[in-house]
Motif scaffolding. Structure first.
Motif, PDB file in Angstrom:
ATOM      1  N   LYS B   5       0.710  -1.200  -0.042  1.00 63.11           N
ATOM      2  CA  LYS B   5       0.018   0.034   0.066  1.00 63.11           C
ATOM      3  C   LYS B   5       0.936   1.273   0.102  1.00 63.11           C
ATOM      4  N   CYS B   6       1.083   1.796  -1.088  1.00 59.85           N
ATOM      5  CA  CYS B   6       1.741   2.905  -1.185  1.00 59.85           C
ATOM      6  C   CYS B   6       1.242   4.063  -0.463  1.00 59.85           C
ATOM      7  N   PRO B   7       1.927   4.719   0.531  1.00 60.30           N
ATOM      8  CA  PRO B   7       1.182   5.793   1.156  1.00 60.30           C
ATOM      9  C   PRO B   7       0.694   6.881   0.241  1.00 60.30           C
ATOM     10  N   TYR B   8       1.136   7.086  -1.093  1.00 65.75           N
ATOM     11  CA  TYR B   8       0.814   8.135  -1.619  1.00 65.75           C
ATOM     12  C   TYR B   8      -0.409   7.716  -2.948  1.00 65.75           C
ATOM     13  N   CYS B   9      -0.251   6.485  -3.321  1.00 68.32           N
ATOM     14  CA  CYS B   9      -1.132   5.933  -4.301  1.00 68.32           C
ATOM     15  C   CYS B   9      -1.869   4.801  -4.032  1.00 68.32           C
ATOM     16  N   GLY B  10      -1.710   4.337  -2.927  1.00 68.73           N
ATOM     17  CA  GLY B  10      -2.868   3.115  -2.364  1.00 68.73           C
ATOM     18  C   GLY B  10      -2.189   1.669  -2.755  1.00 68.73           C
ATOM     19  N   ASN B  58      10.641   1.954  -2.837  1.00 62.06           N
ATOM     20  CA  ASN B  58      10.420   2.946  -3.691  1.00 62.06           C
ATOM     21  C   ASN B  58       9.145   2.621  -4.822  1.00 62.06           C
ATOM     22  N   HIS B  59       8.346   3.491  -5.013  1.00 60.52           N
ATOM     23  CA  HIS B  59       7.216   3.102  -5.770  1.00 60.52           C
ATOM     24  C   HIS B  59       7.851   3.569  -7.332  1.00 60.52           C
ATOM     25  N   SER B  60       8.924   2.788  -7.650  1.00 60.76           N
ATOM     26  CA  SER B  60       9.632   3.084  -8.880  1.00 60.76           C
ATOM     27  C   SER B  60       8.724   3.134 -10.136  1.00 60.76           C
ATOM     28  N   GLY B  62       5.737   3.987 -10.339  1.00 62.09           N
ATOM     29  CA  GLY B  62       4.307   4.801  -9.708  1.00 62.09           C
ATOM     30  C   GLY B  62       4.827   6.241  -9.646  1.00 62.09           C
ATOM     31  N   CYS B  63       4.561   6.613  -8.445  1.00 58.17           N
ATOM     32  CA  CYS B  63       4.859   8.064  -8.067  1.00 58.17           C
ATOM     33  C   CYS B  63       6.251   8.010  -7.855  1.00 58.17           C
ATOM     34  N   ARG B  64       7.162   7.253  -7.679  1.00 59.30           N
ATOM     35  CA  ARG B  64       8.464   7.029  -7.372  1.00 59.30           C
ATOM     36  C   ARG B  64       9.040   7.535  -6.029  1.00 59.30           C
TER      37      ARG B  64
HETATM   38 ZN   LIG Z   1       3.109   5.511  -5.266  1.00 58.31          ZN
END
Ligand SMILES: [Zn+2]
Ligand SMILES: Cc1cc2nc3c(=O)[nH]c(=O)nc-3n(C[C@H](O)[C@H](O)[C@H](O)COP(=O)(O)OP(=O)(O)OC[C@H]3O[C@@H](n4cnc5c(N)ncnc54)[C@H](O)[C@@H]3O)c2cc1C
Lengths: 420, 117
Positions: B5-10, B58-60, B62-64
């Motif tokens: 669960k990315c804290p920024y994208c879900g 790292n959400h590489s 996605g939002c990076r």
């Molecule tokens: Zn993200």
């Protein structure tokens, strides 16, 4: 003393056929652990078993035990794609892996156990200009080290392995390959069982379903282990636990540069012989061979995170299969039957650690990562020497833990990174 | 094979992320004074824990953006996600009964719970 095992031969096979093969004897004993051994090997994979075998055979140490938490060969030894070769770049690794390859060549005879070592050749394919340069450099380095290696151009690759797709229009076209003809594959289980049988015959206790839960150290000297089946004393302990090396090192505060990650493989339904060599590609993270049963044996790259779960992500399998199908379009409709993961101990320079530690009598053999099966006999040979003499064998002098402080790394990423 | 669960994208598939390894390794404050062993420790040595580990992801794809994850490496269960710069949280999870043992779920290997009939 126990009875020597019966020698296997055509006559023993015929004799047992008369009793419908119901009277074969167990291949090794299952003894209760003793209180005290001259040496203990933690980990009953191929490397642990060969260590015990050569401790007994080359150094006369027979009051020893191999302690295995599950069943022997149930770790990476029984989970790998069994590619064997010695075409490494640096002199140190070339010497280590070539010594092992020579032992493979006599293994079935030495053990009186068929490990099905098949020198069908190993081809490392180049798909980019960089690959071509890298592989040619390795080819020259191999020749300087007296290791057999050839360079094949695209046409020669096709002649050697007719089912490969050499179309220039694929995403990663075949631009050539190195070929080590003495390389090949072997039957992994048989390697574990053959060495277990040989070690057992010399008096080594092989103790399965027994997990080491802590190490006992007194005044800088190791004195024994605690296990799920009680304490055992010994002043020499060799740890050969692959993915679990750090877990054991952490018990006594030894720091290792390892990360344990899943590495996956899969096999297809069995088909008639279509590929009689091993094809490997670093660039597209894929390698394939065909087992004697007819299954395609396909290996992937490691998953990119620490895990001890012996399974990995589906995306890794998907990448590998995509690449394999592009290289071998005729595999596109094959069904995959089984898929699994092993936990590999990745070392920063893609070379093993076969080393003494700052604790007397405690030795580590680890960091083989994605490519240690090929080294199984040689690894045990040099590690047994290190344990018996408290000094490394000349072949493992460069492979200490201290190289991470001194900077003398043996960087084998080109030869070992993804492919095995 | 798990979701993060990315804290920024879900919640997204793990294949969208890259793991940056062990978290909370502090960069040496006095680099010139370090011995070779201290450098080796900082650069190469890792805890490589079986059980609850703190790591950076790292959400590489996605939002990076970077964040910390508390994950049970014996089961791949994610226990807590927290921001870069925060202290590691206190969490409990299903640890293996013995240090190298396998957990009852998620390990793909039940070797240590095997009993002979
Ligand atoms: Zn993200
Ligand atoms: C999918 C895959 C493909 C591979 N392909 C190749 C290849 O083609 N060629 C190649 O050369 N290499 C390959 N490898 C790597 C190779 O399998 C390993 O490097 C090699 O088998 C390691 O042997 P080992 O005996 O050190 O480890 P293992 O066979 O893993 O043995 C370690 C043993 O230690 C035991 N253990 C752990 N902790 C404890 C404890 N606390 N107490 C008691 N016992 C314990 C484990 O149960 C295990 O049986 C591959 C690996 C994988 C996973």
């Amino acid at each position: 003393m126990h009875k020597k095992p019966k020698k296997y031969s055509i006559f023993s096979l015929i004799k047992n056929a008369f009793s419908y093969h119901e009277n074969w004897q167990p291949v090794w004993r299952s003894p209760e652990p003793k209180n005290n051994y001259d040496a203990i090997i933690i980990g009953g994979g191929g490397h642990g078993l060969t260590t015990a075998y050569y401790l007994a055979k080359n150094h006369g140490l027979t009051n020893i035990a191999v302690i295995e938490k599950g069943w022997i060969g149930g770790g990476n030894t029984g989970r790998n794609t069994t590619i064997i070769r010695s075409n490494y770049l640096w002199d140190q690794s070339a010497a280590l892996y070539e010594h092992a390859l020579k032992l493979w060549e006599g293994m079935s005879q030495e053990l009186n156990y068929n490990v099905m070592f098949s020198q069908r050749g190993v081809m490392n394919v180049a798909h980019t200009l960089h690959d071509v340069r890298e592989l040619k450099r390795r080819w020259h380095a191999n020749r300087l080290n007296d290791i057999d290696c050839e360079w094949l151009n695209t046409k020669e690759v096709k002649e050697f392995c007719p089912i490969i797709n050499i179309s220039p229009n694929i995403r990663y076209p075949v631009m050539g390959a190195t070929l080590q003809r003495r390389g090949g594959t072997a039957r992994h289980d048989a390697v574990a069982w053959g060495y277990a049988r040989g070690a057992d015959a010399m008096g080594v206790d092989i103790i399965q379903n027994c997990e080491v839960t802590s190490l006992n150290v007194n005044n800088g000297q190791v004195i024994g282990i605690e296990t799920t089946r009680g304490s055992i004393k010994s002043k020499k302990i060799g740890v050969v636990a692959a993915g679990h090396s750090s877990v054991i090192a952490n018990m006594v505060g030894i720091r290792l540069p390892l990360e344990s990650r899943p590495l996956q493989a899969l096999v297809s339904e069995p088909v008639k012989p279509v590929i009689d060599t091993v094809v490997m590609s670093n660039t597209i993270h894929a390698y394939v061979s065909q087992s004697d049963k007819g299954e395609l044996v396909i290996g992937a790259g490691t998953d990119g995170y620490t895990s001890y779960t012996q399974r990995g992500g589906f995306n890794i399998v998907e990448d590998t299969i995509t690449a394999v199908v592009e290289l071998f379009p005729l595999f596109s409709r094959m069904k995959m039957l089984r898929h699994w993961g092993g936990i590999v101990d990745i070392c920063p320079d893609a070379s093993p650690i076969i080393s003494k530690t700052h604790i007397n009598g405690l030795y580590f053999n680890c960091g083989w990562g994605t490519g240690g099966f090929k080294a199984t006999p040689g690894s045990g040979w040099v590690f047994a020497h290190t344990i018996a003499n408290d000094e490394p064998h000349k072949l493992n002098v460069p492979f200490t833990i201290n190289r991470f402080s001194s900077g003398e790394l043996v960087d084998e990423h080109g030869a070992a990174a993804v492919a095995h | 094979m798990f979701l993060i669960k990315c804290p920024y994208c879900g919640e997204r598939d793990q294949s969208e992320f890259n793991c940056g390894g062990e978290a909370h390794i502090v960069r040496p404050k006095n680099p010139p004074d370090l011995t070779d062993d201290q450098w080796a420790d900082y650069l190469f040595m890792r805890k490589n824990i079986k059980g609850i580990q703190f790591e950076r992801w790292n959400h590489s794809n996605g939002c990076r953006r970077w964040f910390n994850v508390t994950r049970n490496t014996a089961t791949d269960e994610i226990l807590k996600i927290y921001n870069m710069g925060e202290q590691p949280p206190i969490v409990t999870g299903i640890a293996p009964k013995t240090p190298s043992g396998e957990t009852s779920i998620g390990s793909g290997n039940i070797s240590t719970s095997y009993t002979k009939k």
